[in-house]
Design a protein around this motif. Structure first.
Motif, short mmCIF file in Angstrom:
data_model
loop_
_atom_site.label_atom_id
_atom_site.label_comp_id
_atom_site.label_asym_id
_atom_site.label_seq_id
_atom_site.Cartn_x
_atom_site.Cartn_y
_atom_site.Cartn_z
N PRO A 81 -4.72 0.57 7.82
CA PRO A 81 -3.76 -0.47 8.06
C PRO A 81 -2.94 -0.78 9.43
CG PRO A 81 -3.33 0.83 6.46
CD PRO A 81 -4.72 1.24 7.06
N PHE A 82 -3.06 0.84 10.12
CA PHE A 82 -2.19 0.87 11.62
C PHE A 82 -3.78 1.48 11.98
CE2 PHE A 82 1.05 1.97 8.32
CZ PHE A 82 1.73 1.53 8.86
N ILE A 83 -3.38 0.57 13.65
CA ILE A 83 -4.15 0.50 14.97
C ILE A 83 -4.22 1.13 16.18
CG2 ILE A 83 -6.24 -0.86 16.28
CD1 ILE A 83 -7.04 -1.38 13.71
N GLU A 86 1.69 4.06 19.00
CA GLU A 86 3.18 4.33 19.13
C GLU A 86 2.79 3.30 18.26
OE1 GLU A 86 6.85 4.64 22.03
OE2 GLU A 86 4.00 4.79 22.43
N LEU A 87 4.09 2.46 17.55
CA LEU A 87 4.51 1.22 17.27
C LEU A 87 5.63 1.12 18.19
CD1 LEU A 87 4.22 -1.02 15.42
CD2 LEU A 87 6.01 0.23 12.96
N SER A 88 5.25 -0.46 18.74
CA SER A 88 6.11 -1.36 19.52
C SER A 88 7.82 -1.27 18.90
CB SER A 88 5.59 -2.27 20.32
OG SER A 88 5.70 -3.39 19.88
N SER A 89 8.73 -1.62 20.14
CA SER A 89 10.06 -2.11 19.14
C SER A 89 9.70 -3.21 19.04
CB SER A 89 10.77 -2.20 20.15
OG SER A 89 11.43 -0.67 20.90
N GLU A 90 9.64 -4.47 20.03
CA GLU A 90 8.92 -5.53 18.56
C GLU A 90 8.81 -5.30 17.68
OE1 GLU A 90 9.98 -8.69 20.17
OE2 GLU A 90 11.09 -7.44 21.53
N GLY A 91 7.12 -4.49 17.20
CA GLY A 91 6.48 -4.45 15.99
C GLY A 91 7.69 -4.11 15.18
N GLN A 141 0.77 -1.10 0.07
CA GLN A 141 -0.36 -0.04 0.16
C GLN A 141 1.43 1.20 0.31
OE1 GLN A 141 -1.40 -0.92 3.04
NE2 GLN A 141 -4.13 -1.97 2.80
N TRP A 142 1.89 1.12 0.64
CA TRP A 142 2.82 2.33 0.91
C TRP A 142 3.42 2.31 -0.81
CZ3 TRP A 142 8.18 2.61 0.97
CH2 TRP A 142 8.59 3.58 1.44
N SER A 143 3.81 1.59 -0.92
CA SER A 143 4.48 1.91 -1.63
C SER A 143 4.12 1.80 -3.42
CB SER A 143 5.10 0.25 -3.07
OG SER A 143 6.30 -0.03 -3.70
N TRP A 144 2.82 1.75 -2.98
CA TRP A 144 2.13 1.91 -4.50
C TRP A 144 1.37 3.35 -4.60
CZ3 TRP A 144 -1.39 -2.92 -5.70
CH2 TRP A 144 -0.44 -3.65 -6.28
N PHE A 197 8.08 5.70 8.43
CA PHE A 197 6.31 5.82 8.64
C PHE A 197 5.89 4.70 8.89
CE2 PHE A 197 2.47 4.91 6.23
CZ PHE A 197 1.37 5.80 5.81
N CYS A 198 5.49 4.20 9.41
CA CYS A 198 4.94 2.68 10.05
C CYS A 198 5.37 3.35 11.21
CB CYS A 198 5.82 1.67 10.41
SG CYS A 198 5.48 0.55 8.63
N GLN A 199 6.22 4.02 11.79
CA GLN A 199 6.95 4.76 13.02
C GLN A 199 5.63 5.51 13.23
OE1 GLN A 199 10.69 4.82 13.09
NE2 GLN A 199 11.05 3.72 14.79
N LYS A 200 5.21 6.61 12.29
CA LYS A 200 4.63 7.18 12.47
C LYS A 200 3.46 7.61 10.71
CE LYS A 200 4.58 12.54 13.89
NZ LYS A 200 5.27 13.48 14.10
#
Length: 436
Positions: free
Chosen positions: A148-150, A170-175, A92-95, A116-119
């Motif tokens: 895509p993100f929750i 917030e995306l965790s370090s594990e994510g 999705q991001w790439s397109w 982008f995934c982080q923010k």
């Protein structure tokens, strides 16, 4: 699939592309029989219709590579879900943002994707988990509420009335680690398929700049001794007061704690349905439980006397003989109404949560308010962690490792907290100063 009609989404919002595992398997088989270009281009045209964005001319090639890759993980629902989530975000991001094929992405693109995934943009973030596609009058349509993100709030905060706020995502370090692992695996697959010559993920030399460093000891979320005593005592009381509803509750809690089971290992699924016959005795007279866990891996768990007593009590309540036979097809966790085994992990989660809530009330009545407050945040998975943590103190860690289904002893080592206890004890000996 040619009869499937896809509804439009709001302008410039990311839309779902990959449906359920069953749908993906059907789509894969159709592509094997027919022309993938026509089948997938038609599907993507329907998905993107009136969305305000478009996909590359040969976007079906990207989709086909991901489809084939996801199909290879059809044996494990959890693994499929994780890989679908990250690869769907990537394409999705790439397109939609980079305006290029995933086969064209370089090292700096992947770094930009991680950032982008982080923010993410606000219109990429949802406040509740919903299905990608829904059925409307028999027609499969895009769910306009899906993102895509929750962003989520803790169980404790939600009960207090706090609601998810998009700005607090917030995306965790594990994510982030999972994104690196999944994308790295996917691009290795593309290299093997001769679809690309490089793995841009491996070219990132400083992954640490995206991942917060942790101390050597990782905190394991588990119940305290006081909390566990409250939970199991509450389960016994509930079973005594209403056996029709709560003998099952008592057995489930024992199974999650004493056998370290994951909730998915108690619910029936297409890959495995837990049966009474999965308890078996070997030639030495020892009892075991056979289950299928993460990665579709079969393992057997050693049964201790307490768990065996819990099994016999459960079976007697169900009107069965105390000991199961090797060919018995009775579901381990049958539905209260209707026939067959419980298939919903949510249903099992709700059963355990009711016990947790009553245990909180018990602790409050006993003036153990701090323990009660902490118990409000506990999830079902903590029972598995608690069982492992308690047993690793008295059993060889290799035995606990194999019963838990850990891939290595290093994972089991996380549950050994002797060093932490010693550090906490020494902290209590610090010199005290008068309060000023």
């Amino acid at each position: 699939m040619d009869k499937t009609k896809i509804a439009t989404t709001d302008k410039n919002f990311p839309i779902p592309l990959f449906d359920t595992l069953d749908f993906i398997q059907e789509q894969f088989k159709e592509c094997q029989k027919g022309n993938p270009k026509d089948i997938l281009t038609s599907w993507l045209n329907q998905c993107f219709k009136d969305s305000g964005v478009s996909f590359p001319v040969n976007g079906y090639i990207d989709y086909l590579h991901i489809l084939n890759f996801l199909y290879s993980y059809r044996g494990s629902q959890d693994t499929f879900n994780a890989y679908r989530r990250e690869l769907e975000r990537l394409v999705q991001w790439s397109w939609m943002i980079q305006k290029k094929s995933i086969l064209e992405l370089k090292r700096f693109d992947i770094e930009a994707f991680i950032e982008f995934c982080q923010k993410p943009e606000k219109n990429w973030i949802g406040i509740k988990t919903v299905s990608r596609f829904i059925n409307e009058m028999g027609v499969r349509t895009v769910n306009k509420e899906w993102r895509p993100f929750i962003v989520k709030v803790s169980k404790k905060s939600f009960k207090k009335g706090d609601l998810p706020v998009i700005e607090k995502f917030e995306l965790s370090s594990e994510g982030i680690k999972q994104i690196f692992a999944i994308l790295g695996s996917f691009y290795n697959y593309l290299i093997q398929e001769e679809a690309t010559e490089i793995n841009p993920v491996l070219q990132i030399r400083q992954k640490s700049k995206f991942i917060r460093k942790q101390q050597k000891v990782i905190t394991i979320r588990r119940l305290s001794a006081i909390q566990w005593d409250a939970v199991i005592e509450t389960a016994f009381v509930m079973a005594a007061e209403n056996p029709i509803l709560h003998e099952r509750t008592l057995f489930i809690i024992n199974a999650l704690y004493r056998m370290y089971l994951r909730i998915s290992e108690l619910a029936a699924s297409k890959r495995w349905t837990p049966m009474m016959r999965d308890f078996f005795r070997d030639s030495n007279g020892d009892w075991w439980f056979k289950t299928v866990g993460k990665g579709n891996k079969l393992r057997q768990v050693a049964i201790d006397p307490e768990m065996f007593a819990a099994l016999k009590r459960w079976r007697i309540f169900l009107g069965l003989s105390p000991i199961p036979s090797i060919d018995e097809l009775t579901p381990l966790i049958p539905k209260n109404k209707g026939k067959g085994a419980i298939e919903s992990t949510r249903a099992i989660r709700n059963i355990v949560q009711e016990c947790f809530d009553k245990a909180v009330e018990k602790l409050i009545q006993e003036n153990k308010n701090e323990e009660a407050e902490m118990l409000r945040s506990v999830t079902v998975h903590w029972l598995r962690h608690t069982g492992i943590s308690d047993d690793v103190k008295v059993r060889p860690k290799e035995h606990v490792r194999d019963d838990a289904g850990h891939s290595s002893s290093a994972i089991t080592d996380r549950y050994i907290d002797v060093e932490l206890k010693e550090r906490a004890a020494s902290a209590k000996k610090k010199r005290s100063e008068p309060v000023r």
